[in-house]
Write a protein that holds these residues in place. Structure first.
Motif: not given
Length: 580
Positions: A143-158
């Protein structure tokens, strides 16, 4: 559910013992948030489930198999590229959290030996499966997590992997647990809630068990606690954490449904619930989620069919009520013929323009007077003709509406039986077969396709009785027809729940025609299990030889009639089986 840090600690110990040194053989992704990993070790082969489902996040060994998509998802392909054939060097639980990390040694595209980290975060709705390189840079995740879902912690490739934010509580597995400051000052709050507010990584069932061990009541509120009880709960918590006595178990309610599981023993339910213990945590978790997870996923995937069937059932029920109302009205048709006859026989007495006429009713022995309404706009003869037309209309309607009622009842029976089969479906292939059947019956609009797909032959379920007899069960109405009308021989024994929608079940006799009573009961139990009465007991099941089962001309799929039958009462039960 009780997949807390204590459960994770026990699972990690089991995984580390069995998997460290093993090699990843195959990787599958049957669901978008679930992996199935086959691992080879010197002591044997294992299949590991890692699920990041929001409701059922978990990890455990399994013997079950799931259907996999024809084209592997991108995350699955990426995992195969990076860790397939890799060696598991460690299984860890970082920071007392509900996180399990697998360290995997594998060769990269340049032939260099590297360590990848497969991280399973089992944190409820935020659960995820993440693959990182040796420097904890995220390669990809389920599951990808970007700024719209969490401002504290993003889970994205790279991006660099960052652990989930810590709670402002003392972890139950830390050495500081003896210093936990439990706030019992809120009188209306239950004591177990106060424990959970001060301690992280502890499940509700465990918190209640700690309170129960001191108070003898797991639902006691803070305002009822004496100072001695408050101190006792704090000591019980510290003793529990310092010396955890693992006793994996599942709690079953009075209907034998699993309601919770725990890594430690549970006594708070007394005799109202049953607690069943298992040899290891993985087995307990696997048993608990096997039915629960499958049922929830199937409910999601079958929601469109269920809604369609419910709408059509409601439509048929309304149509049936209108038709029966019409039939009741048609029962009065003779009255209108009598009115026409009485008007005709008294034409010479009736003046035009009258609204009613009172005449003798010679259809009754005493010839009582009867008043007949007339239309003042019509002549007396036209009024008689009006009643004759109404009589003929109702007479014809009665014949037609009886046919319509039969058809509507048949439609209703078919829809309700299909709904029962949908509820018992166990795979997406079963649902697709039902969709195809409903499309053929006109309930689902057929979509134009460039290429016609090859329709696979029906595959009923196959079971073997305790006495070695083959038992077959249909999984949808089309399969029921195939099983009963084509697959079975005339002397095979046919089973179906009495006046209850369900699957056709047969015992294939072969050469041996003498069927033991135990096999008969097992077949009846299967017929009851794969019916609307699965959750009931003492379910009536009819059985007869196949030659007594007939399909009426024009009947819908799965609809048959039968005679020369006997009835047995059983409690629904299933046995290990497979498709033909």
């Amino acid at each position: 559910m009780a997949f807390d840090t204590i459960c994770v600690k026990k699972i990690v110990g089991e995984l580390d013992t069995k998997l460290t040194g093993g090699r990843i053989d195959k990787i599958y992704q049957p669901e978008k948030d679930e992996l199935l990993i086959a691992i080879r070790t010197l002591s044997g082969n294992y299949k590991l489930v890692i699920s990041a489902s929001a409701n059922n996040a978990r990890i455990h060994f399994t013997d079950a198999s799931k259907e996999n998509p024809k084209t592997p998802p991108m995350f699955c392909m990426l995992l195969r590229k990076h860790i397939s054939s890799g060696k598991i060097t460690a299984v860890l639980q970082p920071d007392f959290e509900r996180i399990i990390r697998f360290d995997v040694e594998s060769y990269n595209e340049f032939g260099d030996l590297t360590t990848k980290h497969l991280i399973a975060e089992l944190t409820g709705r935020n659960s995820n499966i993440i693959l990182c390189d040796e420097n904890y840079k995220i390669i990809d995740s389920a599951k990808h997590v970007d700024f719209t879902q969490s401002s504290f912690r993003q889970i994205l490739p790279g991006l660099l992997y960052v652990s989930p934010p810590k709670q402002d509580k003392i972890p139950v597995l830390s050495e500081d647990i003896k210093n936990a400051n439990i706030d019992f000052s809120k009188d209306g709050i239950r004591a177990d809630k106060a424990v959970m507010a001060a301690v992280s990584g502890i499940s509700p069932v465990t918190a209640r068990e700690i309170v129960y061990s001191v108070c003898g009541d797991s639902s006691v509120v803070c305002g009822e606690l004496s100072e001695e009880k408050k101190s006792g709960i704090a000591r019980a918590l510290a003793e529990f954490a310092e010396n955890i006595l693992f006793a994996p178990c599942i709690i079953y309610d009075d209907k034998n449904n699993p309601v919770d599981f725990s890594a430690t023993d549970i006594n708070q339910y007394g005799t109202s619930f049953r607690v069943e213990h298992y040899g290891n945590m993985s087995e307990a978790v696997s048993r608990f989620y096997r039915d629960r997870d499958s049922r929830e996923r199937m409910q999601q995937k079958s929601s469109d069919i269920t809604k369609l069937l419910h709408n059509n059932i409601e439509r048929c029920a309304k149509k049936l009520e209108i038709q029966r109302k019409t039939l009741r009205e048609a029962e009065n048709k003779e009255k209108y013929k009598m009115f026409g006859d009485l008007i005709t026989s008294n034409l010479y007495k009736i003046e035009s323009g009258r609204k009613s006429v009172t005449v003798e009713n010679y259809y009754e022995e005493s010839c009582p007077e009867i008043t007949i309404e007339l239309s003042p706009m019509l002549s007396p003869s036209k009024n008689a003709q009006r009643y004759y037309k109404l009589y003929n209309k109702l007479k014809n309607a009665e014949v037609e509406v009886k046919k319509q009622i039969e058809n509507t009842i048949a439609d209703l029976e078919y829809l309700e039986s299909t709904l029962a089969i949908v509820k018992n479906s166990t795979s997406e292939a079963d649902l697709n077969a039902i969709r195809s059947e409903l499309s053929e019956q006109g309930y689902i609009k057929k979509q134009k396709k460039a290429k016609r797909k090859t329709v696979s032959q029906p595959k009923p379920m196959h079971f073997v009785s305790s006495d070695g007899f083959d038992i077959y069960v249909g999984k949808n109405n089309t399969q029921n027809d195939f099983l009963t009308l084509k697959f079975a021989n005339s002397q095979d024994i046919w089973f179906h729940t009495k006046n209850i929608h369900g699957s056709h079940t047969i015992i294939k006799l072969g050469v041996n025609k003498d069927v033991p009573r135990r096999t008969m009961l097992e077949a009846a139990q299967l017929a009851a299990y794969y019916s609307q009465a699965r959750e009931s007991s003492q379910v009536p099941v009819d059985y007869t030889v196949i030659k007594n089962v007939k399909k009426p001309n024009g009947a819908k799929p799965g609809m048959v009639i039968y005679d020369g039958y006997n009835t047995v009462y059983v409690t629904p039960h299933t046995i290990k089986g497979k498709e033909i």
